[in-house]
Write a protein that holds these residues in place. Structure first.
Motif, PDB file in Angstrom:
ATOM      1  N   LEU A 227       0.665  -1.180  -0.021  1.00  0.00           N
ATOM      2  CA  LEU A 227      -0.108  -0.237   0.093  1.00  0.00           C
ATOM      3  C   LEU A 227       0.764   1.098  -0.019  1.00  0.00           C
ATOM      4  CD1 LEU A 227      -2.903  -0.822   2.659  1.00  0.00           C
ATOM      5  CD2 LEU A 227      -3.162  -0.413   0.023  1.00  0.00           C
ATOM      6  N   VAL A 228       1.788   1.221   0.644  1.00  0.00           N
ATOM      7  CA  VAL A 228       2.773   2.356   0.918  1.00  0.00           C
ATOM      8  C   VAL A 228       3.581   2.599  -0.514  1.00  0.00           C
ATOM      9  CG1 VAL A 228       4.878   3.378   2.111  1.00  0.00           C
ATOM     10  CG2 VAL A 228       3.159   2.216   3.427  1.00  0.00           C
ATOM     11  N   GLU A 229       3.962   1.355  -1.072  1.00  0.00           N
ATOM     12  CA  GLU A 229       4.776   1.446  -2.417  1.00  0.00           C
ATOM     13  C   GLU A 229       3.746   2.167  -3.550  1.00  0.00           C
ATOM     14  OE1 GLU A 229       7.516  -2.366  -1.822  1.00  0.00           O
ATOM     15  OE2 GLU A 229       5.815  -2.346  -2.770  1.00  0.00           O
ATOM     16  N   THR A 230       2.381   1.730  -3.201  1.00  0.00           N
ATOM     17  CA  THR A 230       1.385   2.179  -4.268  1.00  0.00           C
ATOM     18  C   THR A 230       0.957   3.464  -4.106  1.00  0.00           C
ATOM     19  OG1 THR A 230       0.767  -0.284  -4.342  1.00  0.00           O
ATOM     20  CG2 THR A 230      -0.680   1.550  -5.619  1.00  0.00           C
ATOM     21  N   LEU A 231       0.519   3.995  -2.979  1.00  0.00           N
ATOM     22  CA  LEU A 231      -0.013   5.160  -2.539  1.00  0.00           C
ATOM     23  C   LEU A 231       0.882   6.196  -1.892  1.00  0.00           C
ATOM     24  CD1 LEU A 231      -3.449   3.652  -1.282  1.00  0.00           C
ATOM     25  CD2 LEU A 231      -2.882   4.411  -3.332  1.00  0.00           C
ATOM     26  N   GLY A 232       1.950   5.814  -1.541  1.00  0.00           N
ATOM     27  CA  GLY A 232       2.936   6.953  -0.821  1.00  0.00           C
ATOM     28  C   GLY A 232       2.451   7.550   0.271  1.00  0.00           C
ATOM     29  N   GLU A 233       2.374   8.524   0.427  1.00  0.00           N
ATOM     30  CA  GLU A 233       1.995   9.457   1.592  1.00  0.00           C
ATOM     31  C   GLU A 233       0.475   9.358   1.723  1.00  0.00           C
ATOM     32  OE1 GLU A 233       1.627  14.052  -0.304  1.00  0.00           O
ATOM     33  OE2 GLU A 233       3.393  13.338   1.019  1.00  0.00           O
ATOM     34  N   HIS A 234      -0.178   8.982   0.831  1.00  0.00           N
ATOM     35  CA  HIS A 234      -1.667   8.886   1.044  1.00  0.00           C
ATOM     36  C   HIS A 234      -2.252   7.490   1.517  1.00  0.00           C
ATOM     37  CE1 HIS A 234      -2.061  12.564  -1.149  1.00  0.00           C
ATOM     38  NE2 HIS A 234      -1.489  12.316  -1.958  1.00  0.00           N
ATOM     39  N   ALA A 235      -1.194   6.526   1.703  1.00  0.00           N
ATOM     40  CA  ALA A 235      -1.506   5.275   2.197  1.00  0.00           C
ATOM     41  C   ALA A 235      -2.112   5.354   3.799  1.00  0.00           C
ATOM     42  CB  ALA A 235      -0.339   4.461   2.363  1.00  0.00           C
ATOM     43  N   PRO A 236      -3.172   4.620   3.996  1.00  0.00           N
ATOM     44  CA  PRO A 236      -3.779   4.814   5.305  1.00  0.00           C
ATOM     45  C   PRO A 236      -2.833   4.067   6.495  1.00  0.00           C
ATOM     46  CG  PRO A 236      -4.819   3.052   4.190  1.00  0.00           C
ATOM     47  CD  PRO A 236      -4.018   3.611   3.075  1.00  0.00           C
ATOM     48  N   LYS A 237      -3.249   4.635   7.787  1.00  0.00           N
ATOM     49  CA  LYS A 237      -2.314   3.835   8.744  1.00  0.00           C
ATOM     50  C   LYS A 237      -2.717   2.525   9.210  1.00  0.00           C
ATOM     51  CE  LYS A 237      -0.209   8.144   9.500  1.00  0.00           C
ATOM     52  NZ  LYS A 237       1.416   8.375   9.363  1.00  0.00           N
ATOM     53  N   LEU A 238      -1.980   1.862   9.603  1.00  0.00           N
ATOM     54  CA  LEU A 238      -2.427   0.617  10.336  1.00  0.00           C
ATOM     55  C   LEU A 238      -1.970   0.551  11.784  1.00  0.00           C
ATOM     56  CD1 LEU A 238      -3.263  -2.450  10.422  1.00  0.00           C
ATOM     57  CD2 LEU A 238      -1.062  -3.108   9.780  1.00  0.00           C
ATOM     58  N   VAL A 239      -3.114   0.400  12.589  1.00  0.00           N
ATOM     59  CA  VAL A 239      -2.727   0.257  14.182  1.00  0.00           C
ATOM     60  C   VAL A 239      -2.673  -1.191  14.606  1.00  0.00           C
ATOM     61  CG1 VAL A 239      -3.654   1.205  16.361  1.00  0.00           C
ATOM     62  CG2 VAL A 239      -3.807   2.494  14.360  1.00  0.00           C
ATOM     63  N   ILE A 240      -1.601  -1.520  15.203  1.00  0.00           N
ATOM     64  CA  ILE A 240      -1.599  -2.708  15.643  1.00  0.00           C
ATOM     65  C   ILE A 240      -1.767  -2.698  17.222  1.00  0.00           C
ATOM     66  CG2 ILE A 240      -0.173  -4.889  15.806  1.00  0.00           C
ATOM     67  CD1 ILE A 240       1.161  -4.415  13.216  1.00  0.00           C
ATOM     68  N   ILE A 241      -2.847  -3.282  17.709  1.00  0.00           N
ATOM     69  CA  ILE A 241      -3.264  -3.393  19.082  1.00  0.00           C
ATOM     70  C   ILE A 241      -3.022  -4.841  19.730  1.00  0.00           C
ATOM     71  CG2 ILE A 241      -4.993  -2.684  21.030  1.00  0.00           C
ATOM     72  CD1 ILE A 241      -6.129  -0.683  19.025  1.00  0.00           C
ATOM     73  N   GLY A 242      -2.297  -4.933  20.540  1.00  0.00           N
ATOM     74  CA  GLY A 242      -1.932  -6.127  21.263  1.00  0.00           C
ATOM     75  C   GLY A 242      -0.220  -6.548  21.485  1.00  0.00           C
ATOM     76  N   ARG A 243      -0.024  -7.134  22.574  1.00  0.00           N
ATOM     77  CA  ARG A 243       1.397  -7.387  22.992  1.00  0.00           C
ATOM     78  C   ARG A 243       2.086  -8.442  21.878  1.00  0.00           C
ATOM     79  NH1 ARG A 243       2.200 -12.165  25.489  1.00  0.00           N
ATOM     80  NH2 ARG A 243       0.229 -13.314  26.056  1.00  0.00           N
ATOM     81  N   ARG A 244       3.182  -8.321  21.915  1.00  0.00           N
ATOM     82  CA  ARG A 244       4.010  -9.440  21.165  1.00  0.00           C
ATOM     83  C   ARG A 244       4.028 -10.750  21.772  1.00  0.00           C
ATOM     84  NH1 ARG A 244       9.586  -5.691  18.998  1.00  0.00           N
ATOM     85  NH2 ARG A 244       8.187  -4.012  17.959  1.00  0.00           N
ATOM     86  N   GLY A 245       3.694 -11.562  21.319  1.00  0.00           N
ATOM     87  CA  GLY A 245       3.543 -13.093  21.611  1.00  0.00           C
ATOM     88  C   GLY A 245       4.700 -13.774  21.528  1.00  0.00           C
ATOM     89  N   TRP A 246       4.509 -15.104  21.149  1.00  0.00           N
ATOM     90  CA  TRP A 246       5.504 -15.996  20.787  1.00  0.00           C
ATOM     91  C   TRP A 246       5.629 -16.323  19.176  1.00  0.00           C
ATOM     92  CZ3 TRP A 246       0.996 -16.534  23.073  1.00  0.00           C
ATOM     93  CH2 TRP A 246       0.012 -17.225  22.671  1.00  0.00           C
ATOM     94  N   GLU A 247       7.081 -16.749  18.995  1.00  0.00           N
ATOM     95  CA  GLU A 247       7.353 -17.031  17.470  1.00  0.00           C
ATOM     96  C   GLU A 247       6.731 -16.201  16.495  1.00  0.00           C
ATOM     97  OE1 GLU A 247       6.264 -21.264  16.764  1.00  0.00           O
ATOM     98  OE2 GLU A 247       7.715 -22.098  18.280  1.00  0.00           O
ATOM     99  N   CYS A 248       7.127 -14.792  16.811  1.00  0.00           N
ATOM    100  CA  CYS A 248       6.537 -13.825  16.054  1.00  0.00           C
ATOM    101  C   CYS A 248       8.010 -13.034  15.482  1.00  0.00           C
ATOM    102  CB  CYS A 248       5.642 -12.810  16.574  1.00  0.00           C
ATOM    103  SG  CYS A 248       6.237 -12.179  18.032  1.00  0.00           S
ATOM    104  N   GLU A 249       9.032 -13.536  15.261  1.00  0.00           N
ATOM    105  CA  GLU A 249      10.035 -12.840  15.087  1.00  0.00           C
ATOM    106  C   GLU A 249      10.194 -12.217  13.873  1.00  0.00           C
ATOM    107  OE1 GLU A 249      10.090 -16.007  16.065  1.00  0.00           O
ATOM    108  OE2 GLU A 249      11.099 -16.195  17.984  1.00  0.00           O
TER     109      GLU A 249
END
Length: 382
Positions: A227-249
């Motif tokens: 999305l960022v590559e396509t829309l640049g500064e017009h790309a919407p934001k993504l808000v990730i709510i939640g703690r970092r868990g397991w095996e998510c390197e």
């Protein structure tokens, strides 16, 4: 009917000042429902202790009130251990709303000696059906829990029909029978529609849940990079709510080292209910691209607040939300890209269509949940 509530997990997490998980919220709802006439049970490694009425009341007050110091909880636990329990119990049922300790045969046997029927809630069988999304060894541990409950529990509560059907399939596979069971949907924890200011003044989407493999964060971060590559500064934001868990390197690598999405993806690990409500109320949509779920509380909470949802095409989501969300395959990158771009537009007709469907959503309530549970318990006790 005498009600006993196992609050071991709840007290432990409160003592450690941990924010409630979805499982904890269910346990707290049971405390809220039954505390005025229930007794508390503490358990560890299969050993259990029934608290006196006075100590039960104190324990419930601690759970339902402001967070106490560890000293108050330790004093309560210590006192309960030295007080003998000799009373005769009649027409009683234990309600255990977490998976903790389900594998301990001693626990069931002790309750039976006390003349207490044991009823457990089954939240999911994901470690059995999708072991690849769990930490090593969790599949065998959960299999022991589920099989012990199938053999020895007096009753089971499933959070969805999908969970119960998966449980039935596992019982058939293992040659076991299923105890009397009931399906009772869970109510959302965030419900207030009180207006709050938007946390951001630009279009954004929310993905809610612990960062772990089955939640599919890594896939969604690649969608956002595109999305960022396509829309640049017009790309919407993504808000990730939640703690970092397991095996998510791999997700952490994207969050910390992928320069194109820096500043566009916002990570919020510790989020209060009020702030979560604000994020959901003003989001273009909640994104729920999971590979598997036992229930899907974020979906319920978003729809309850009137926020649209883009979700994986899972049976349990259809069970809870019907045709309201827009569903996609969790691996359909072009599909997610197109849908997110459509929903990000200020006059999106696709989003407006879901908002129209959303007006017919009826959120599950705790009153309905406990009506199912209470009828089930009366039948179970004859």
């Amino acid at each position: 009917m005498n009600i006993f509530l196992d609050i071991s997990r709840l007290l432990s997490r409160l003592s450690n000042r941990l924010l409630p998980t979805g499982v904890d919220r269910v346990g707290l709802a049971y405390v809220e429902r039954y505390h005025s006439r229930a007794r508390a049970v503490l358990s560890e490694l299969g050993y259990s202790k029934v608290l006196s009425r006075k100590d039960s009341e104190r324990a419930f007050e601690l759970l339902l009130g402001n967070a106490p110091g560890r000293t108050a909880i330790r004093a309560l636990v210590t006192r309960s251990l030295v007080i003998p329990h000799r009373e005769r119990i009649e027409r009683a049922v234990l309600l255990h709303t977490s998976h903790n300790g389900m594998e301990r045969l001693r626990y069931y046997q002790t309750m039976r000696r006390r003349n207490i029927r044991s009823v457990f809630m089954i939240h999911d069988l994901i470690p059995l059906t999708h072991a690849e999304y769990c930490r090593p060894g969790v599949d065998e541990a959960h299999r022991r829990r589920i099989h012990t409950a199938l053999r020895h529990a007096d009753g089971l509560i499933a959070n969805s029909q999908d969970t119960l059907e998966t449980l039935n399939a596992e019982a058939r596979r293992a040659g076991l029978s299923v105890p009397p069971s009931v399906v009772a949907h869970l109510a959302p924890g965030v419900t207030s529609h009180k207006d709050v200011a938007p946390p951001l003044d630009v279009p954004y989407f929310v993905i809610l849940g612990t960062i772990e493999p089955r939640k599919n964060h890594w896939f969604m971060l690649h969608v956002w990079r595109r999305l960022v590559e396509t829309l640049g500064e017009h790309a919407p934001k993504l808000v990730i709510i939640g703690r970092r868990g397991w095996e998510c390197e791999n997700v952490v690598d994207m969050l910390e080292r992928c320069s194109p999405i820096r500043g566009v993806v916002i990570e919020e690990a510790g989020c209060s209910d009020e702030r979560l409500r604000a994020w959901l109320l003003h989001a273009r949509a909640l994104l729920f691209p999971s590979f598997v779920e036992g229930y899907g509380m974020p979906l319920v909470e978003a729809l309850t607040l009137g926020a649209p949802v883009l979700a994986s095409d899972l049976g349990v989501f259809h069970e809870i939300a019907g045709d309201i969300p827009d569903y996609l395959d969790p691996l359909d990158g072009p599909g997610w890209l197109a849908m997110i771009r459509a929903y990000a537009e200020s006059g999106s007709t696709t989003r407006a269509a879901q908002l129209a469907r959303l007006s017919g959503f009826k959120a599950p309530t705790w009153q309905e949940h406990f009506e199912h549970v209470d009828r089930f318990l009366e039948t179970l006790l004859g």
